[in-house]
Write an enzyme that holds these catalytic residues in place. Structure first.
Site, PDB file in Angstrom:
ATOM      1  N   GLY A  12      -3.782 -33.251 -48.370  1.00  0.00           N
ATOM      2  CA  GLY A  12      -4.150 -33.051 -46.970  1.00  0.00           C
ATOM      3  C   GLY A  12      -2.996 -33.038 -45.985  1.00  0.00           C
ATOM      4  N   LEU A  84      -9.940 -25.957 -53.258  1.00  0.00           N
ATOM      5  CA  LEU A  84      -9.741 -25.206 -54.492  1.00  0.00           C
ATOM      6  C   LEU A  84     -10.989 -24.528 -55.045  1.00  0.00           C
ATOM      7  CD1 LEU A  84      -7.149 -27.561 -56.183  1.00  0.00           C
ATOM      8  CD2 LEU A  84      -6.773 -25.561 -54.725  1.00  0.00           C
ATOM      9  N   LEU A  86     -14.197 -21.803 -54.961  1.00  0.00           N
ATOM     10  CA  LEU A  86     -14.515 -20.489 -54.392  1.00  0.00           C
ATOM     11  C   LEU A  86     -15.594 -20.664 -53.320  1.00  0.00           C
ATOM     12  CD1 LEU A  86     -13.726 -17.527 -54.895  1.00  0.00           C
ATOM     13  CD2 LEU A  86     -15.725 -17.345 -56.384  1.00  0.00           C
ATOM     14  N   ASN A 101      -7.740 -19.080 -44.962  1.00  0.00           N
ATOM     15  CA  ASN A 101      -7.117 -19.859 -46.030  1.00  0.00           C
ATOM     16  C   ASN A 101      -5.607 -19.719 -45.939  1.00  0.00           C
ATOM     17  OD1 ASN A 101      -6.929 -21.338 -48.534  1.00  0.00           O
ATOM     18  ND2 ASN A 101      -6.559 -19.391 -49.584  1.00  0.00           N
ATOM     19  N   HIS A 103      -2.190 -19.824 -48.486  1.00  0.00           N
ATOM     20  CA  HIS A 103      -1.816 -19.754 -49.902  1.00  0.00           C
ATOM     21  C   HIS A 103      -0.286 -19.811 -50.001  1.00  0.00           C
ATOM     22  CE1 HIS A 103      -2.464 -18.851 -54.106  1.00  0.00           C
ATOM     23  NE2 HIS A 103      -1.373 -18.092 -54.031  1.00  0.00           N
TER      24      HIS A 103
END
Ligand code: GAR
Length: 190
Positions: A12, A84, A86, A101, A103
């Site tokens: 986090g 993590l 979907l 999101n 990445h």
């Protein structure tokens, strides 16, 4: 005032940076942290801020009950920060262009199922890439495939370990994610 829900499965660090960024904001507040992991570091990390933490089961993610909670809480934007699982189709339909999101690579490279955290950095170093970076994107039904909003790069030095690269990428994430979230918020009512 917009309401943001942050979804996180891990330590986090991004969630904390985002929470701090919006602490005194007139634009948005972090209304809820959602985690699928009752042992996630994010839970302890967020405690001092007094934000509601919702621990969910895989079933709550898939059976529509989380959508109900988010709607009741009047959530405008969902921010994935190391989440993590979907995101199911019905949630994407309930929050169109309202789920983003981050990445830790330059998508479309090093994305997809199983490509997260250190797995990404190990693969980048193994392949002797000269560059990596971060991607912030809208979320669609596939892992790491939605429309890209923002990317920035870091140099991968010859003697960088995956841990070195992880550190550099994390610094980049912390520097940019809050500002990109602000930009996305400005797009919501257009
Ligand atoms: C971040 O590096 C984020 O990009 C990555 O998980 C980490 C979470 O770190 N997300 C993915 O790999 C998604 N495919 P944090 O818990 O310290 O914010």
């Amino acid at each position: 005032m917009k309401n943001i829900a942050i979804f996180a499965s891990g330590s986090g660090s991004n969630a904390e940076v985002i929470v701090r960024h919006f602490q005194d904001s007139d634009l948005a507040r972090i209304a809820m942290i959602v985690t699928d992991n009752k042992d996630a570091g994010v839970i302890e990390r967020i405690k001092p801020f007094g934000i509601r933490v919702k621990i969910i089961s895989p079933q709550q993610l898939s059976d529509g009950s989380l959508i109900e909670s988010l709607t009741l809480a009047k959530i405008d934007l969902i921010v994935l920060a190391g989440f993590l699982r979907l995101i199911p189709k019905d949630m994407i339909e309930a929050f169109p262009q309202r789920i983003i999101n981050i990445h830790p690579s330059l998508l479309p490279d090093y994305g997809g199922k199983g490509m997260y955290g250190m797995h990404v950095h190990r693969a980048v170093v193994e392949n002797e890439e000269e560059e990596s970076g971060i991607t912030i994107h809208y979320v669609d039904e596939n892992f790491d495939e939605g429309e890209i909003i923002f990317q920035d790069t870091v140099e991968v030095l010859e003697d960088d370990t995956p841990e070195d690269l992880a550190y550099k990428v994390q610094q980049l994430e912390h520097r940019h994610y809050p500002d990109v979230i602000e930009w996305v918020l400005t797009q919501l009512d257009l």
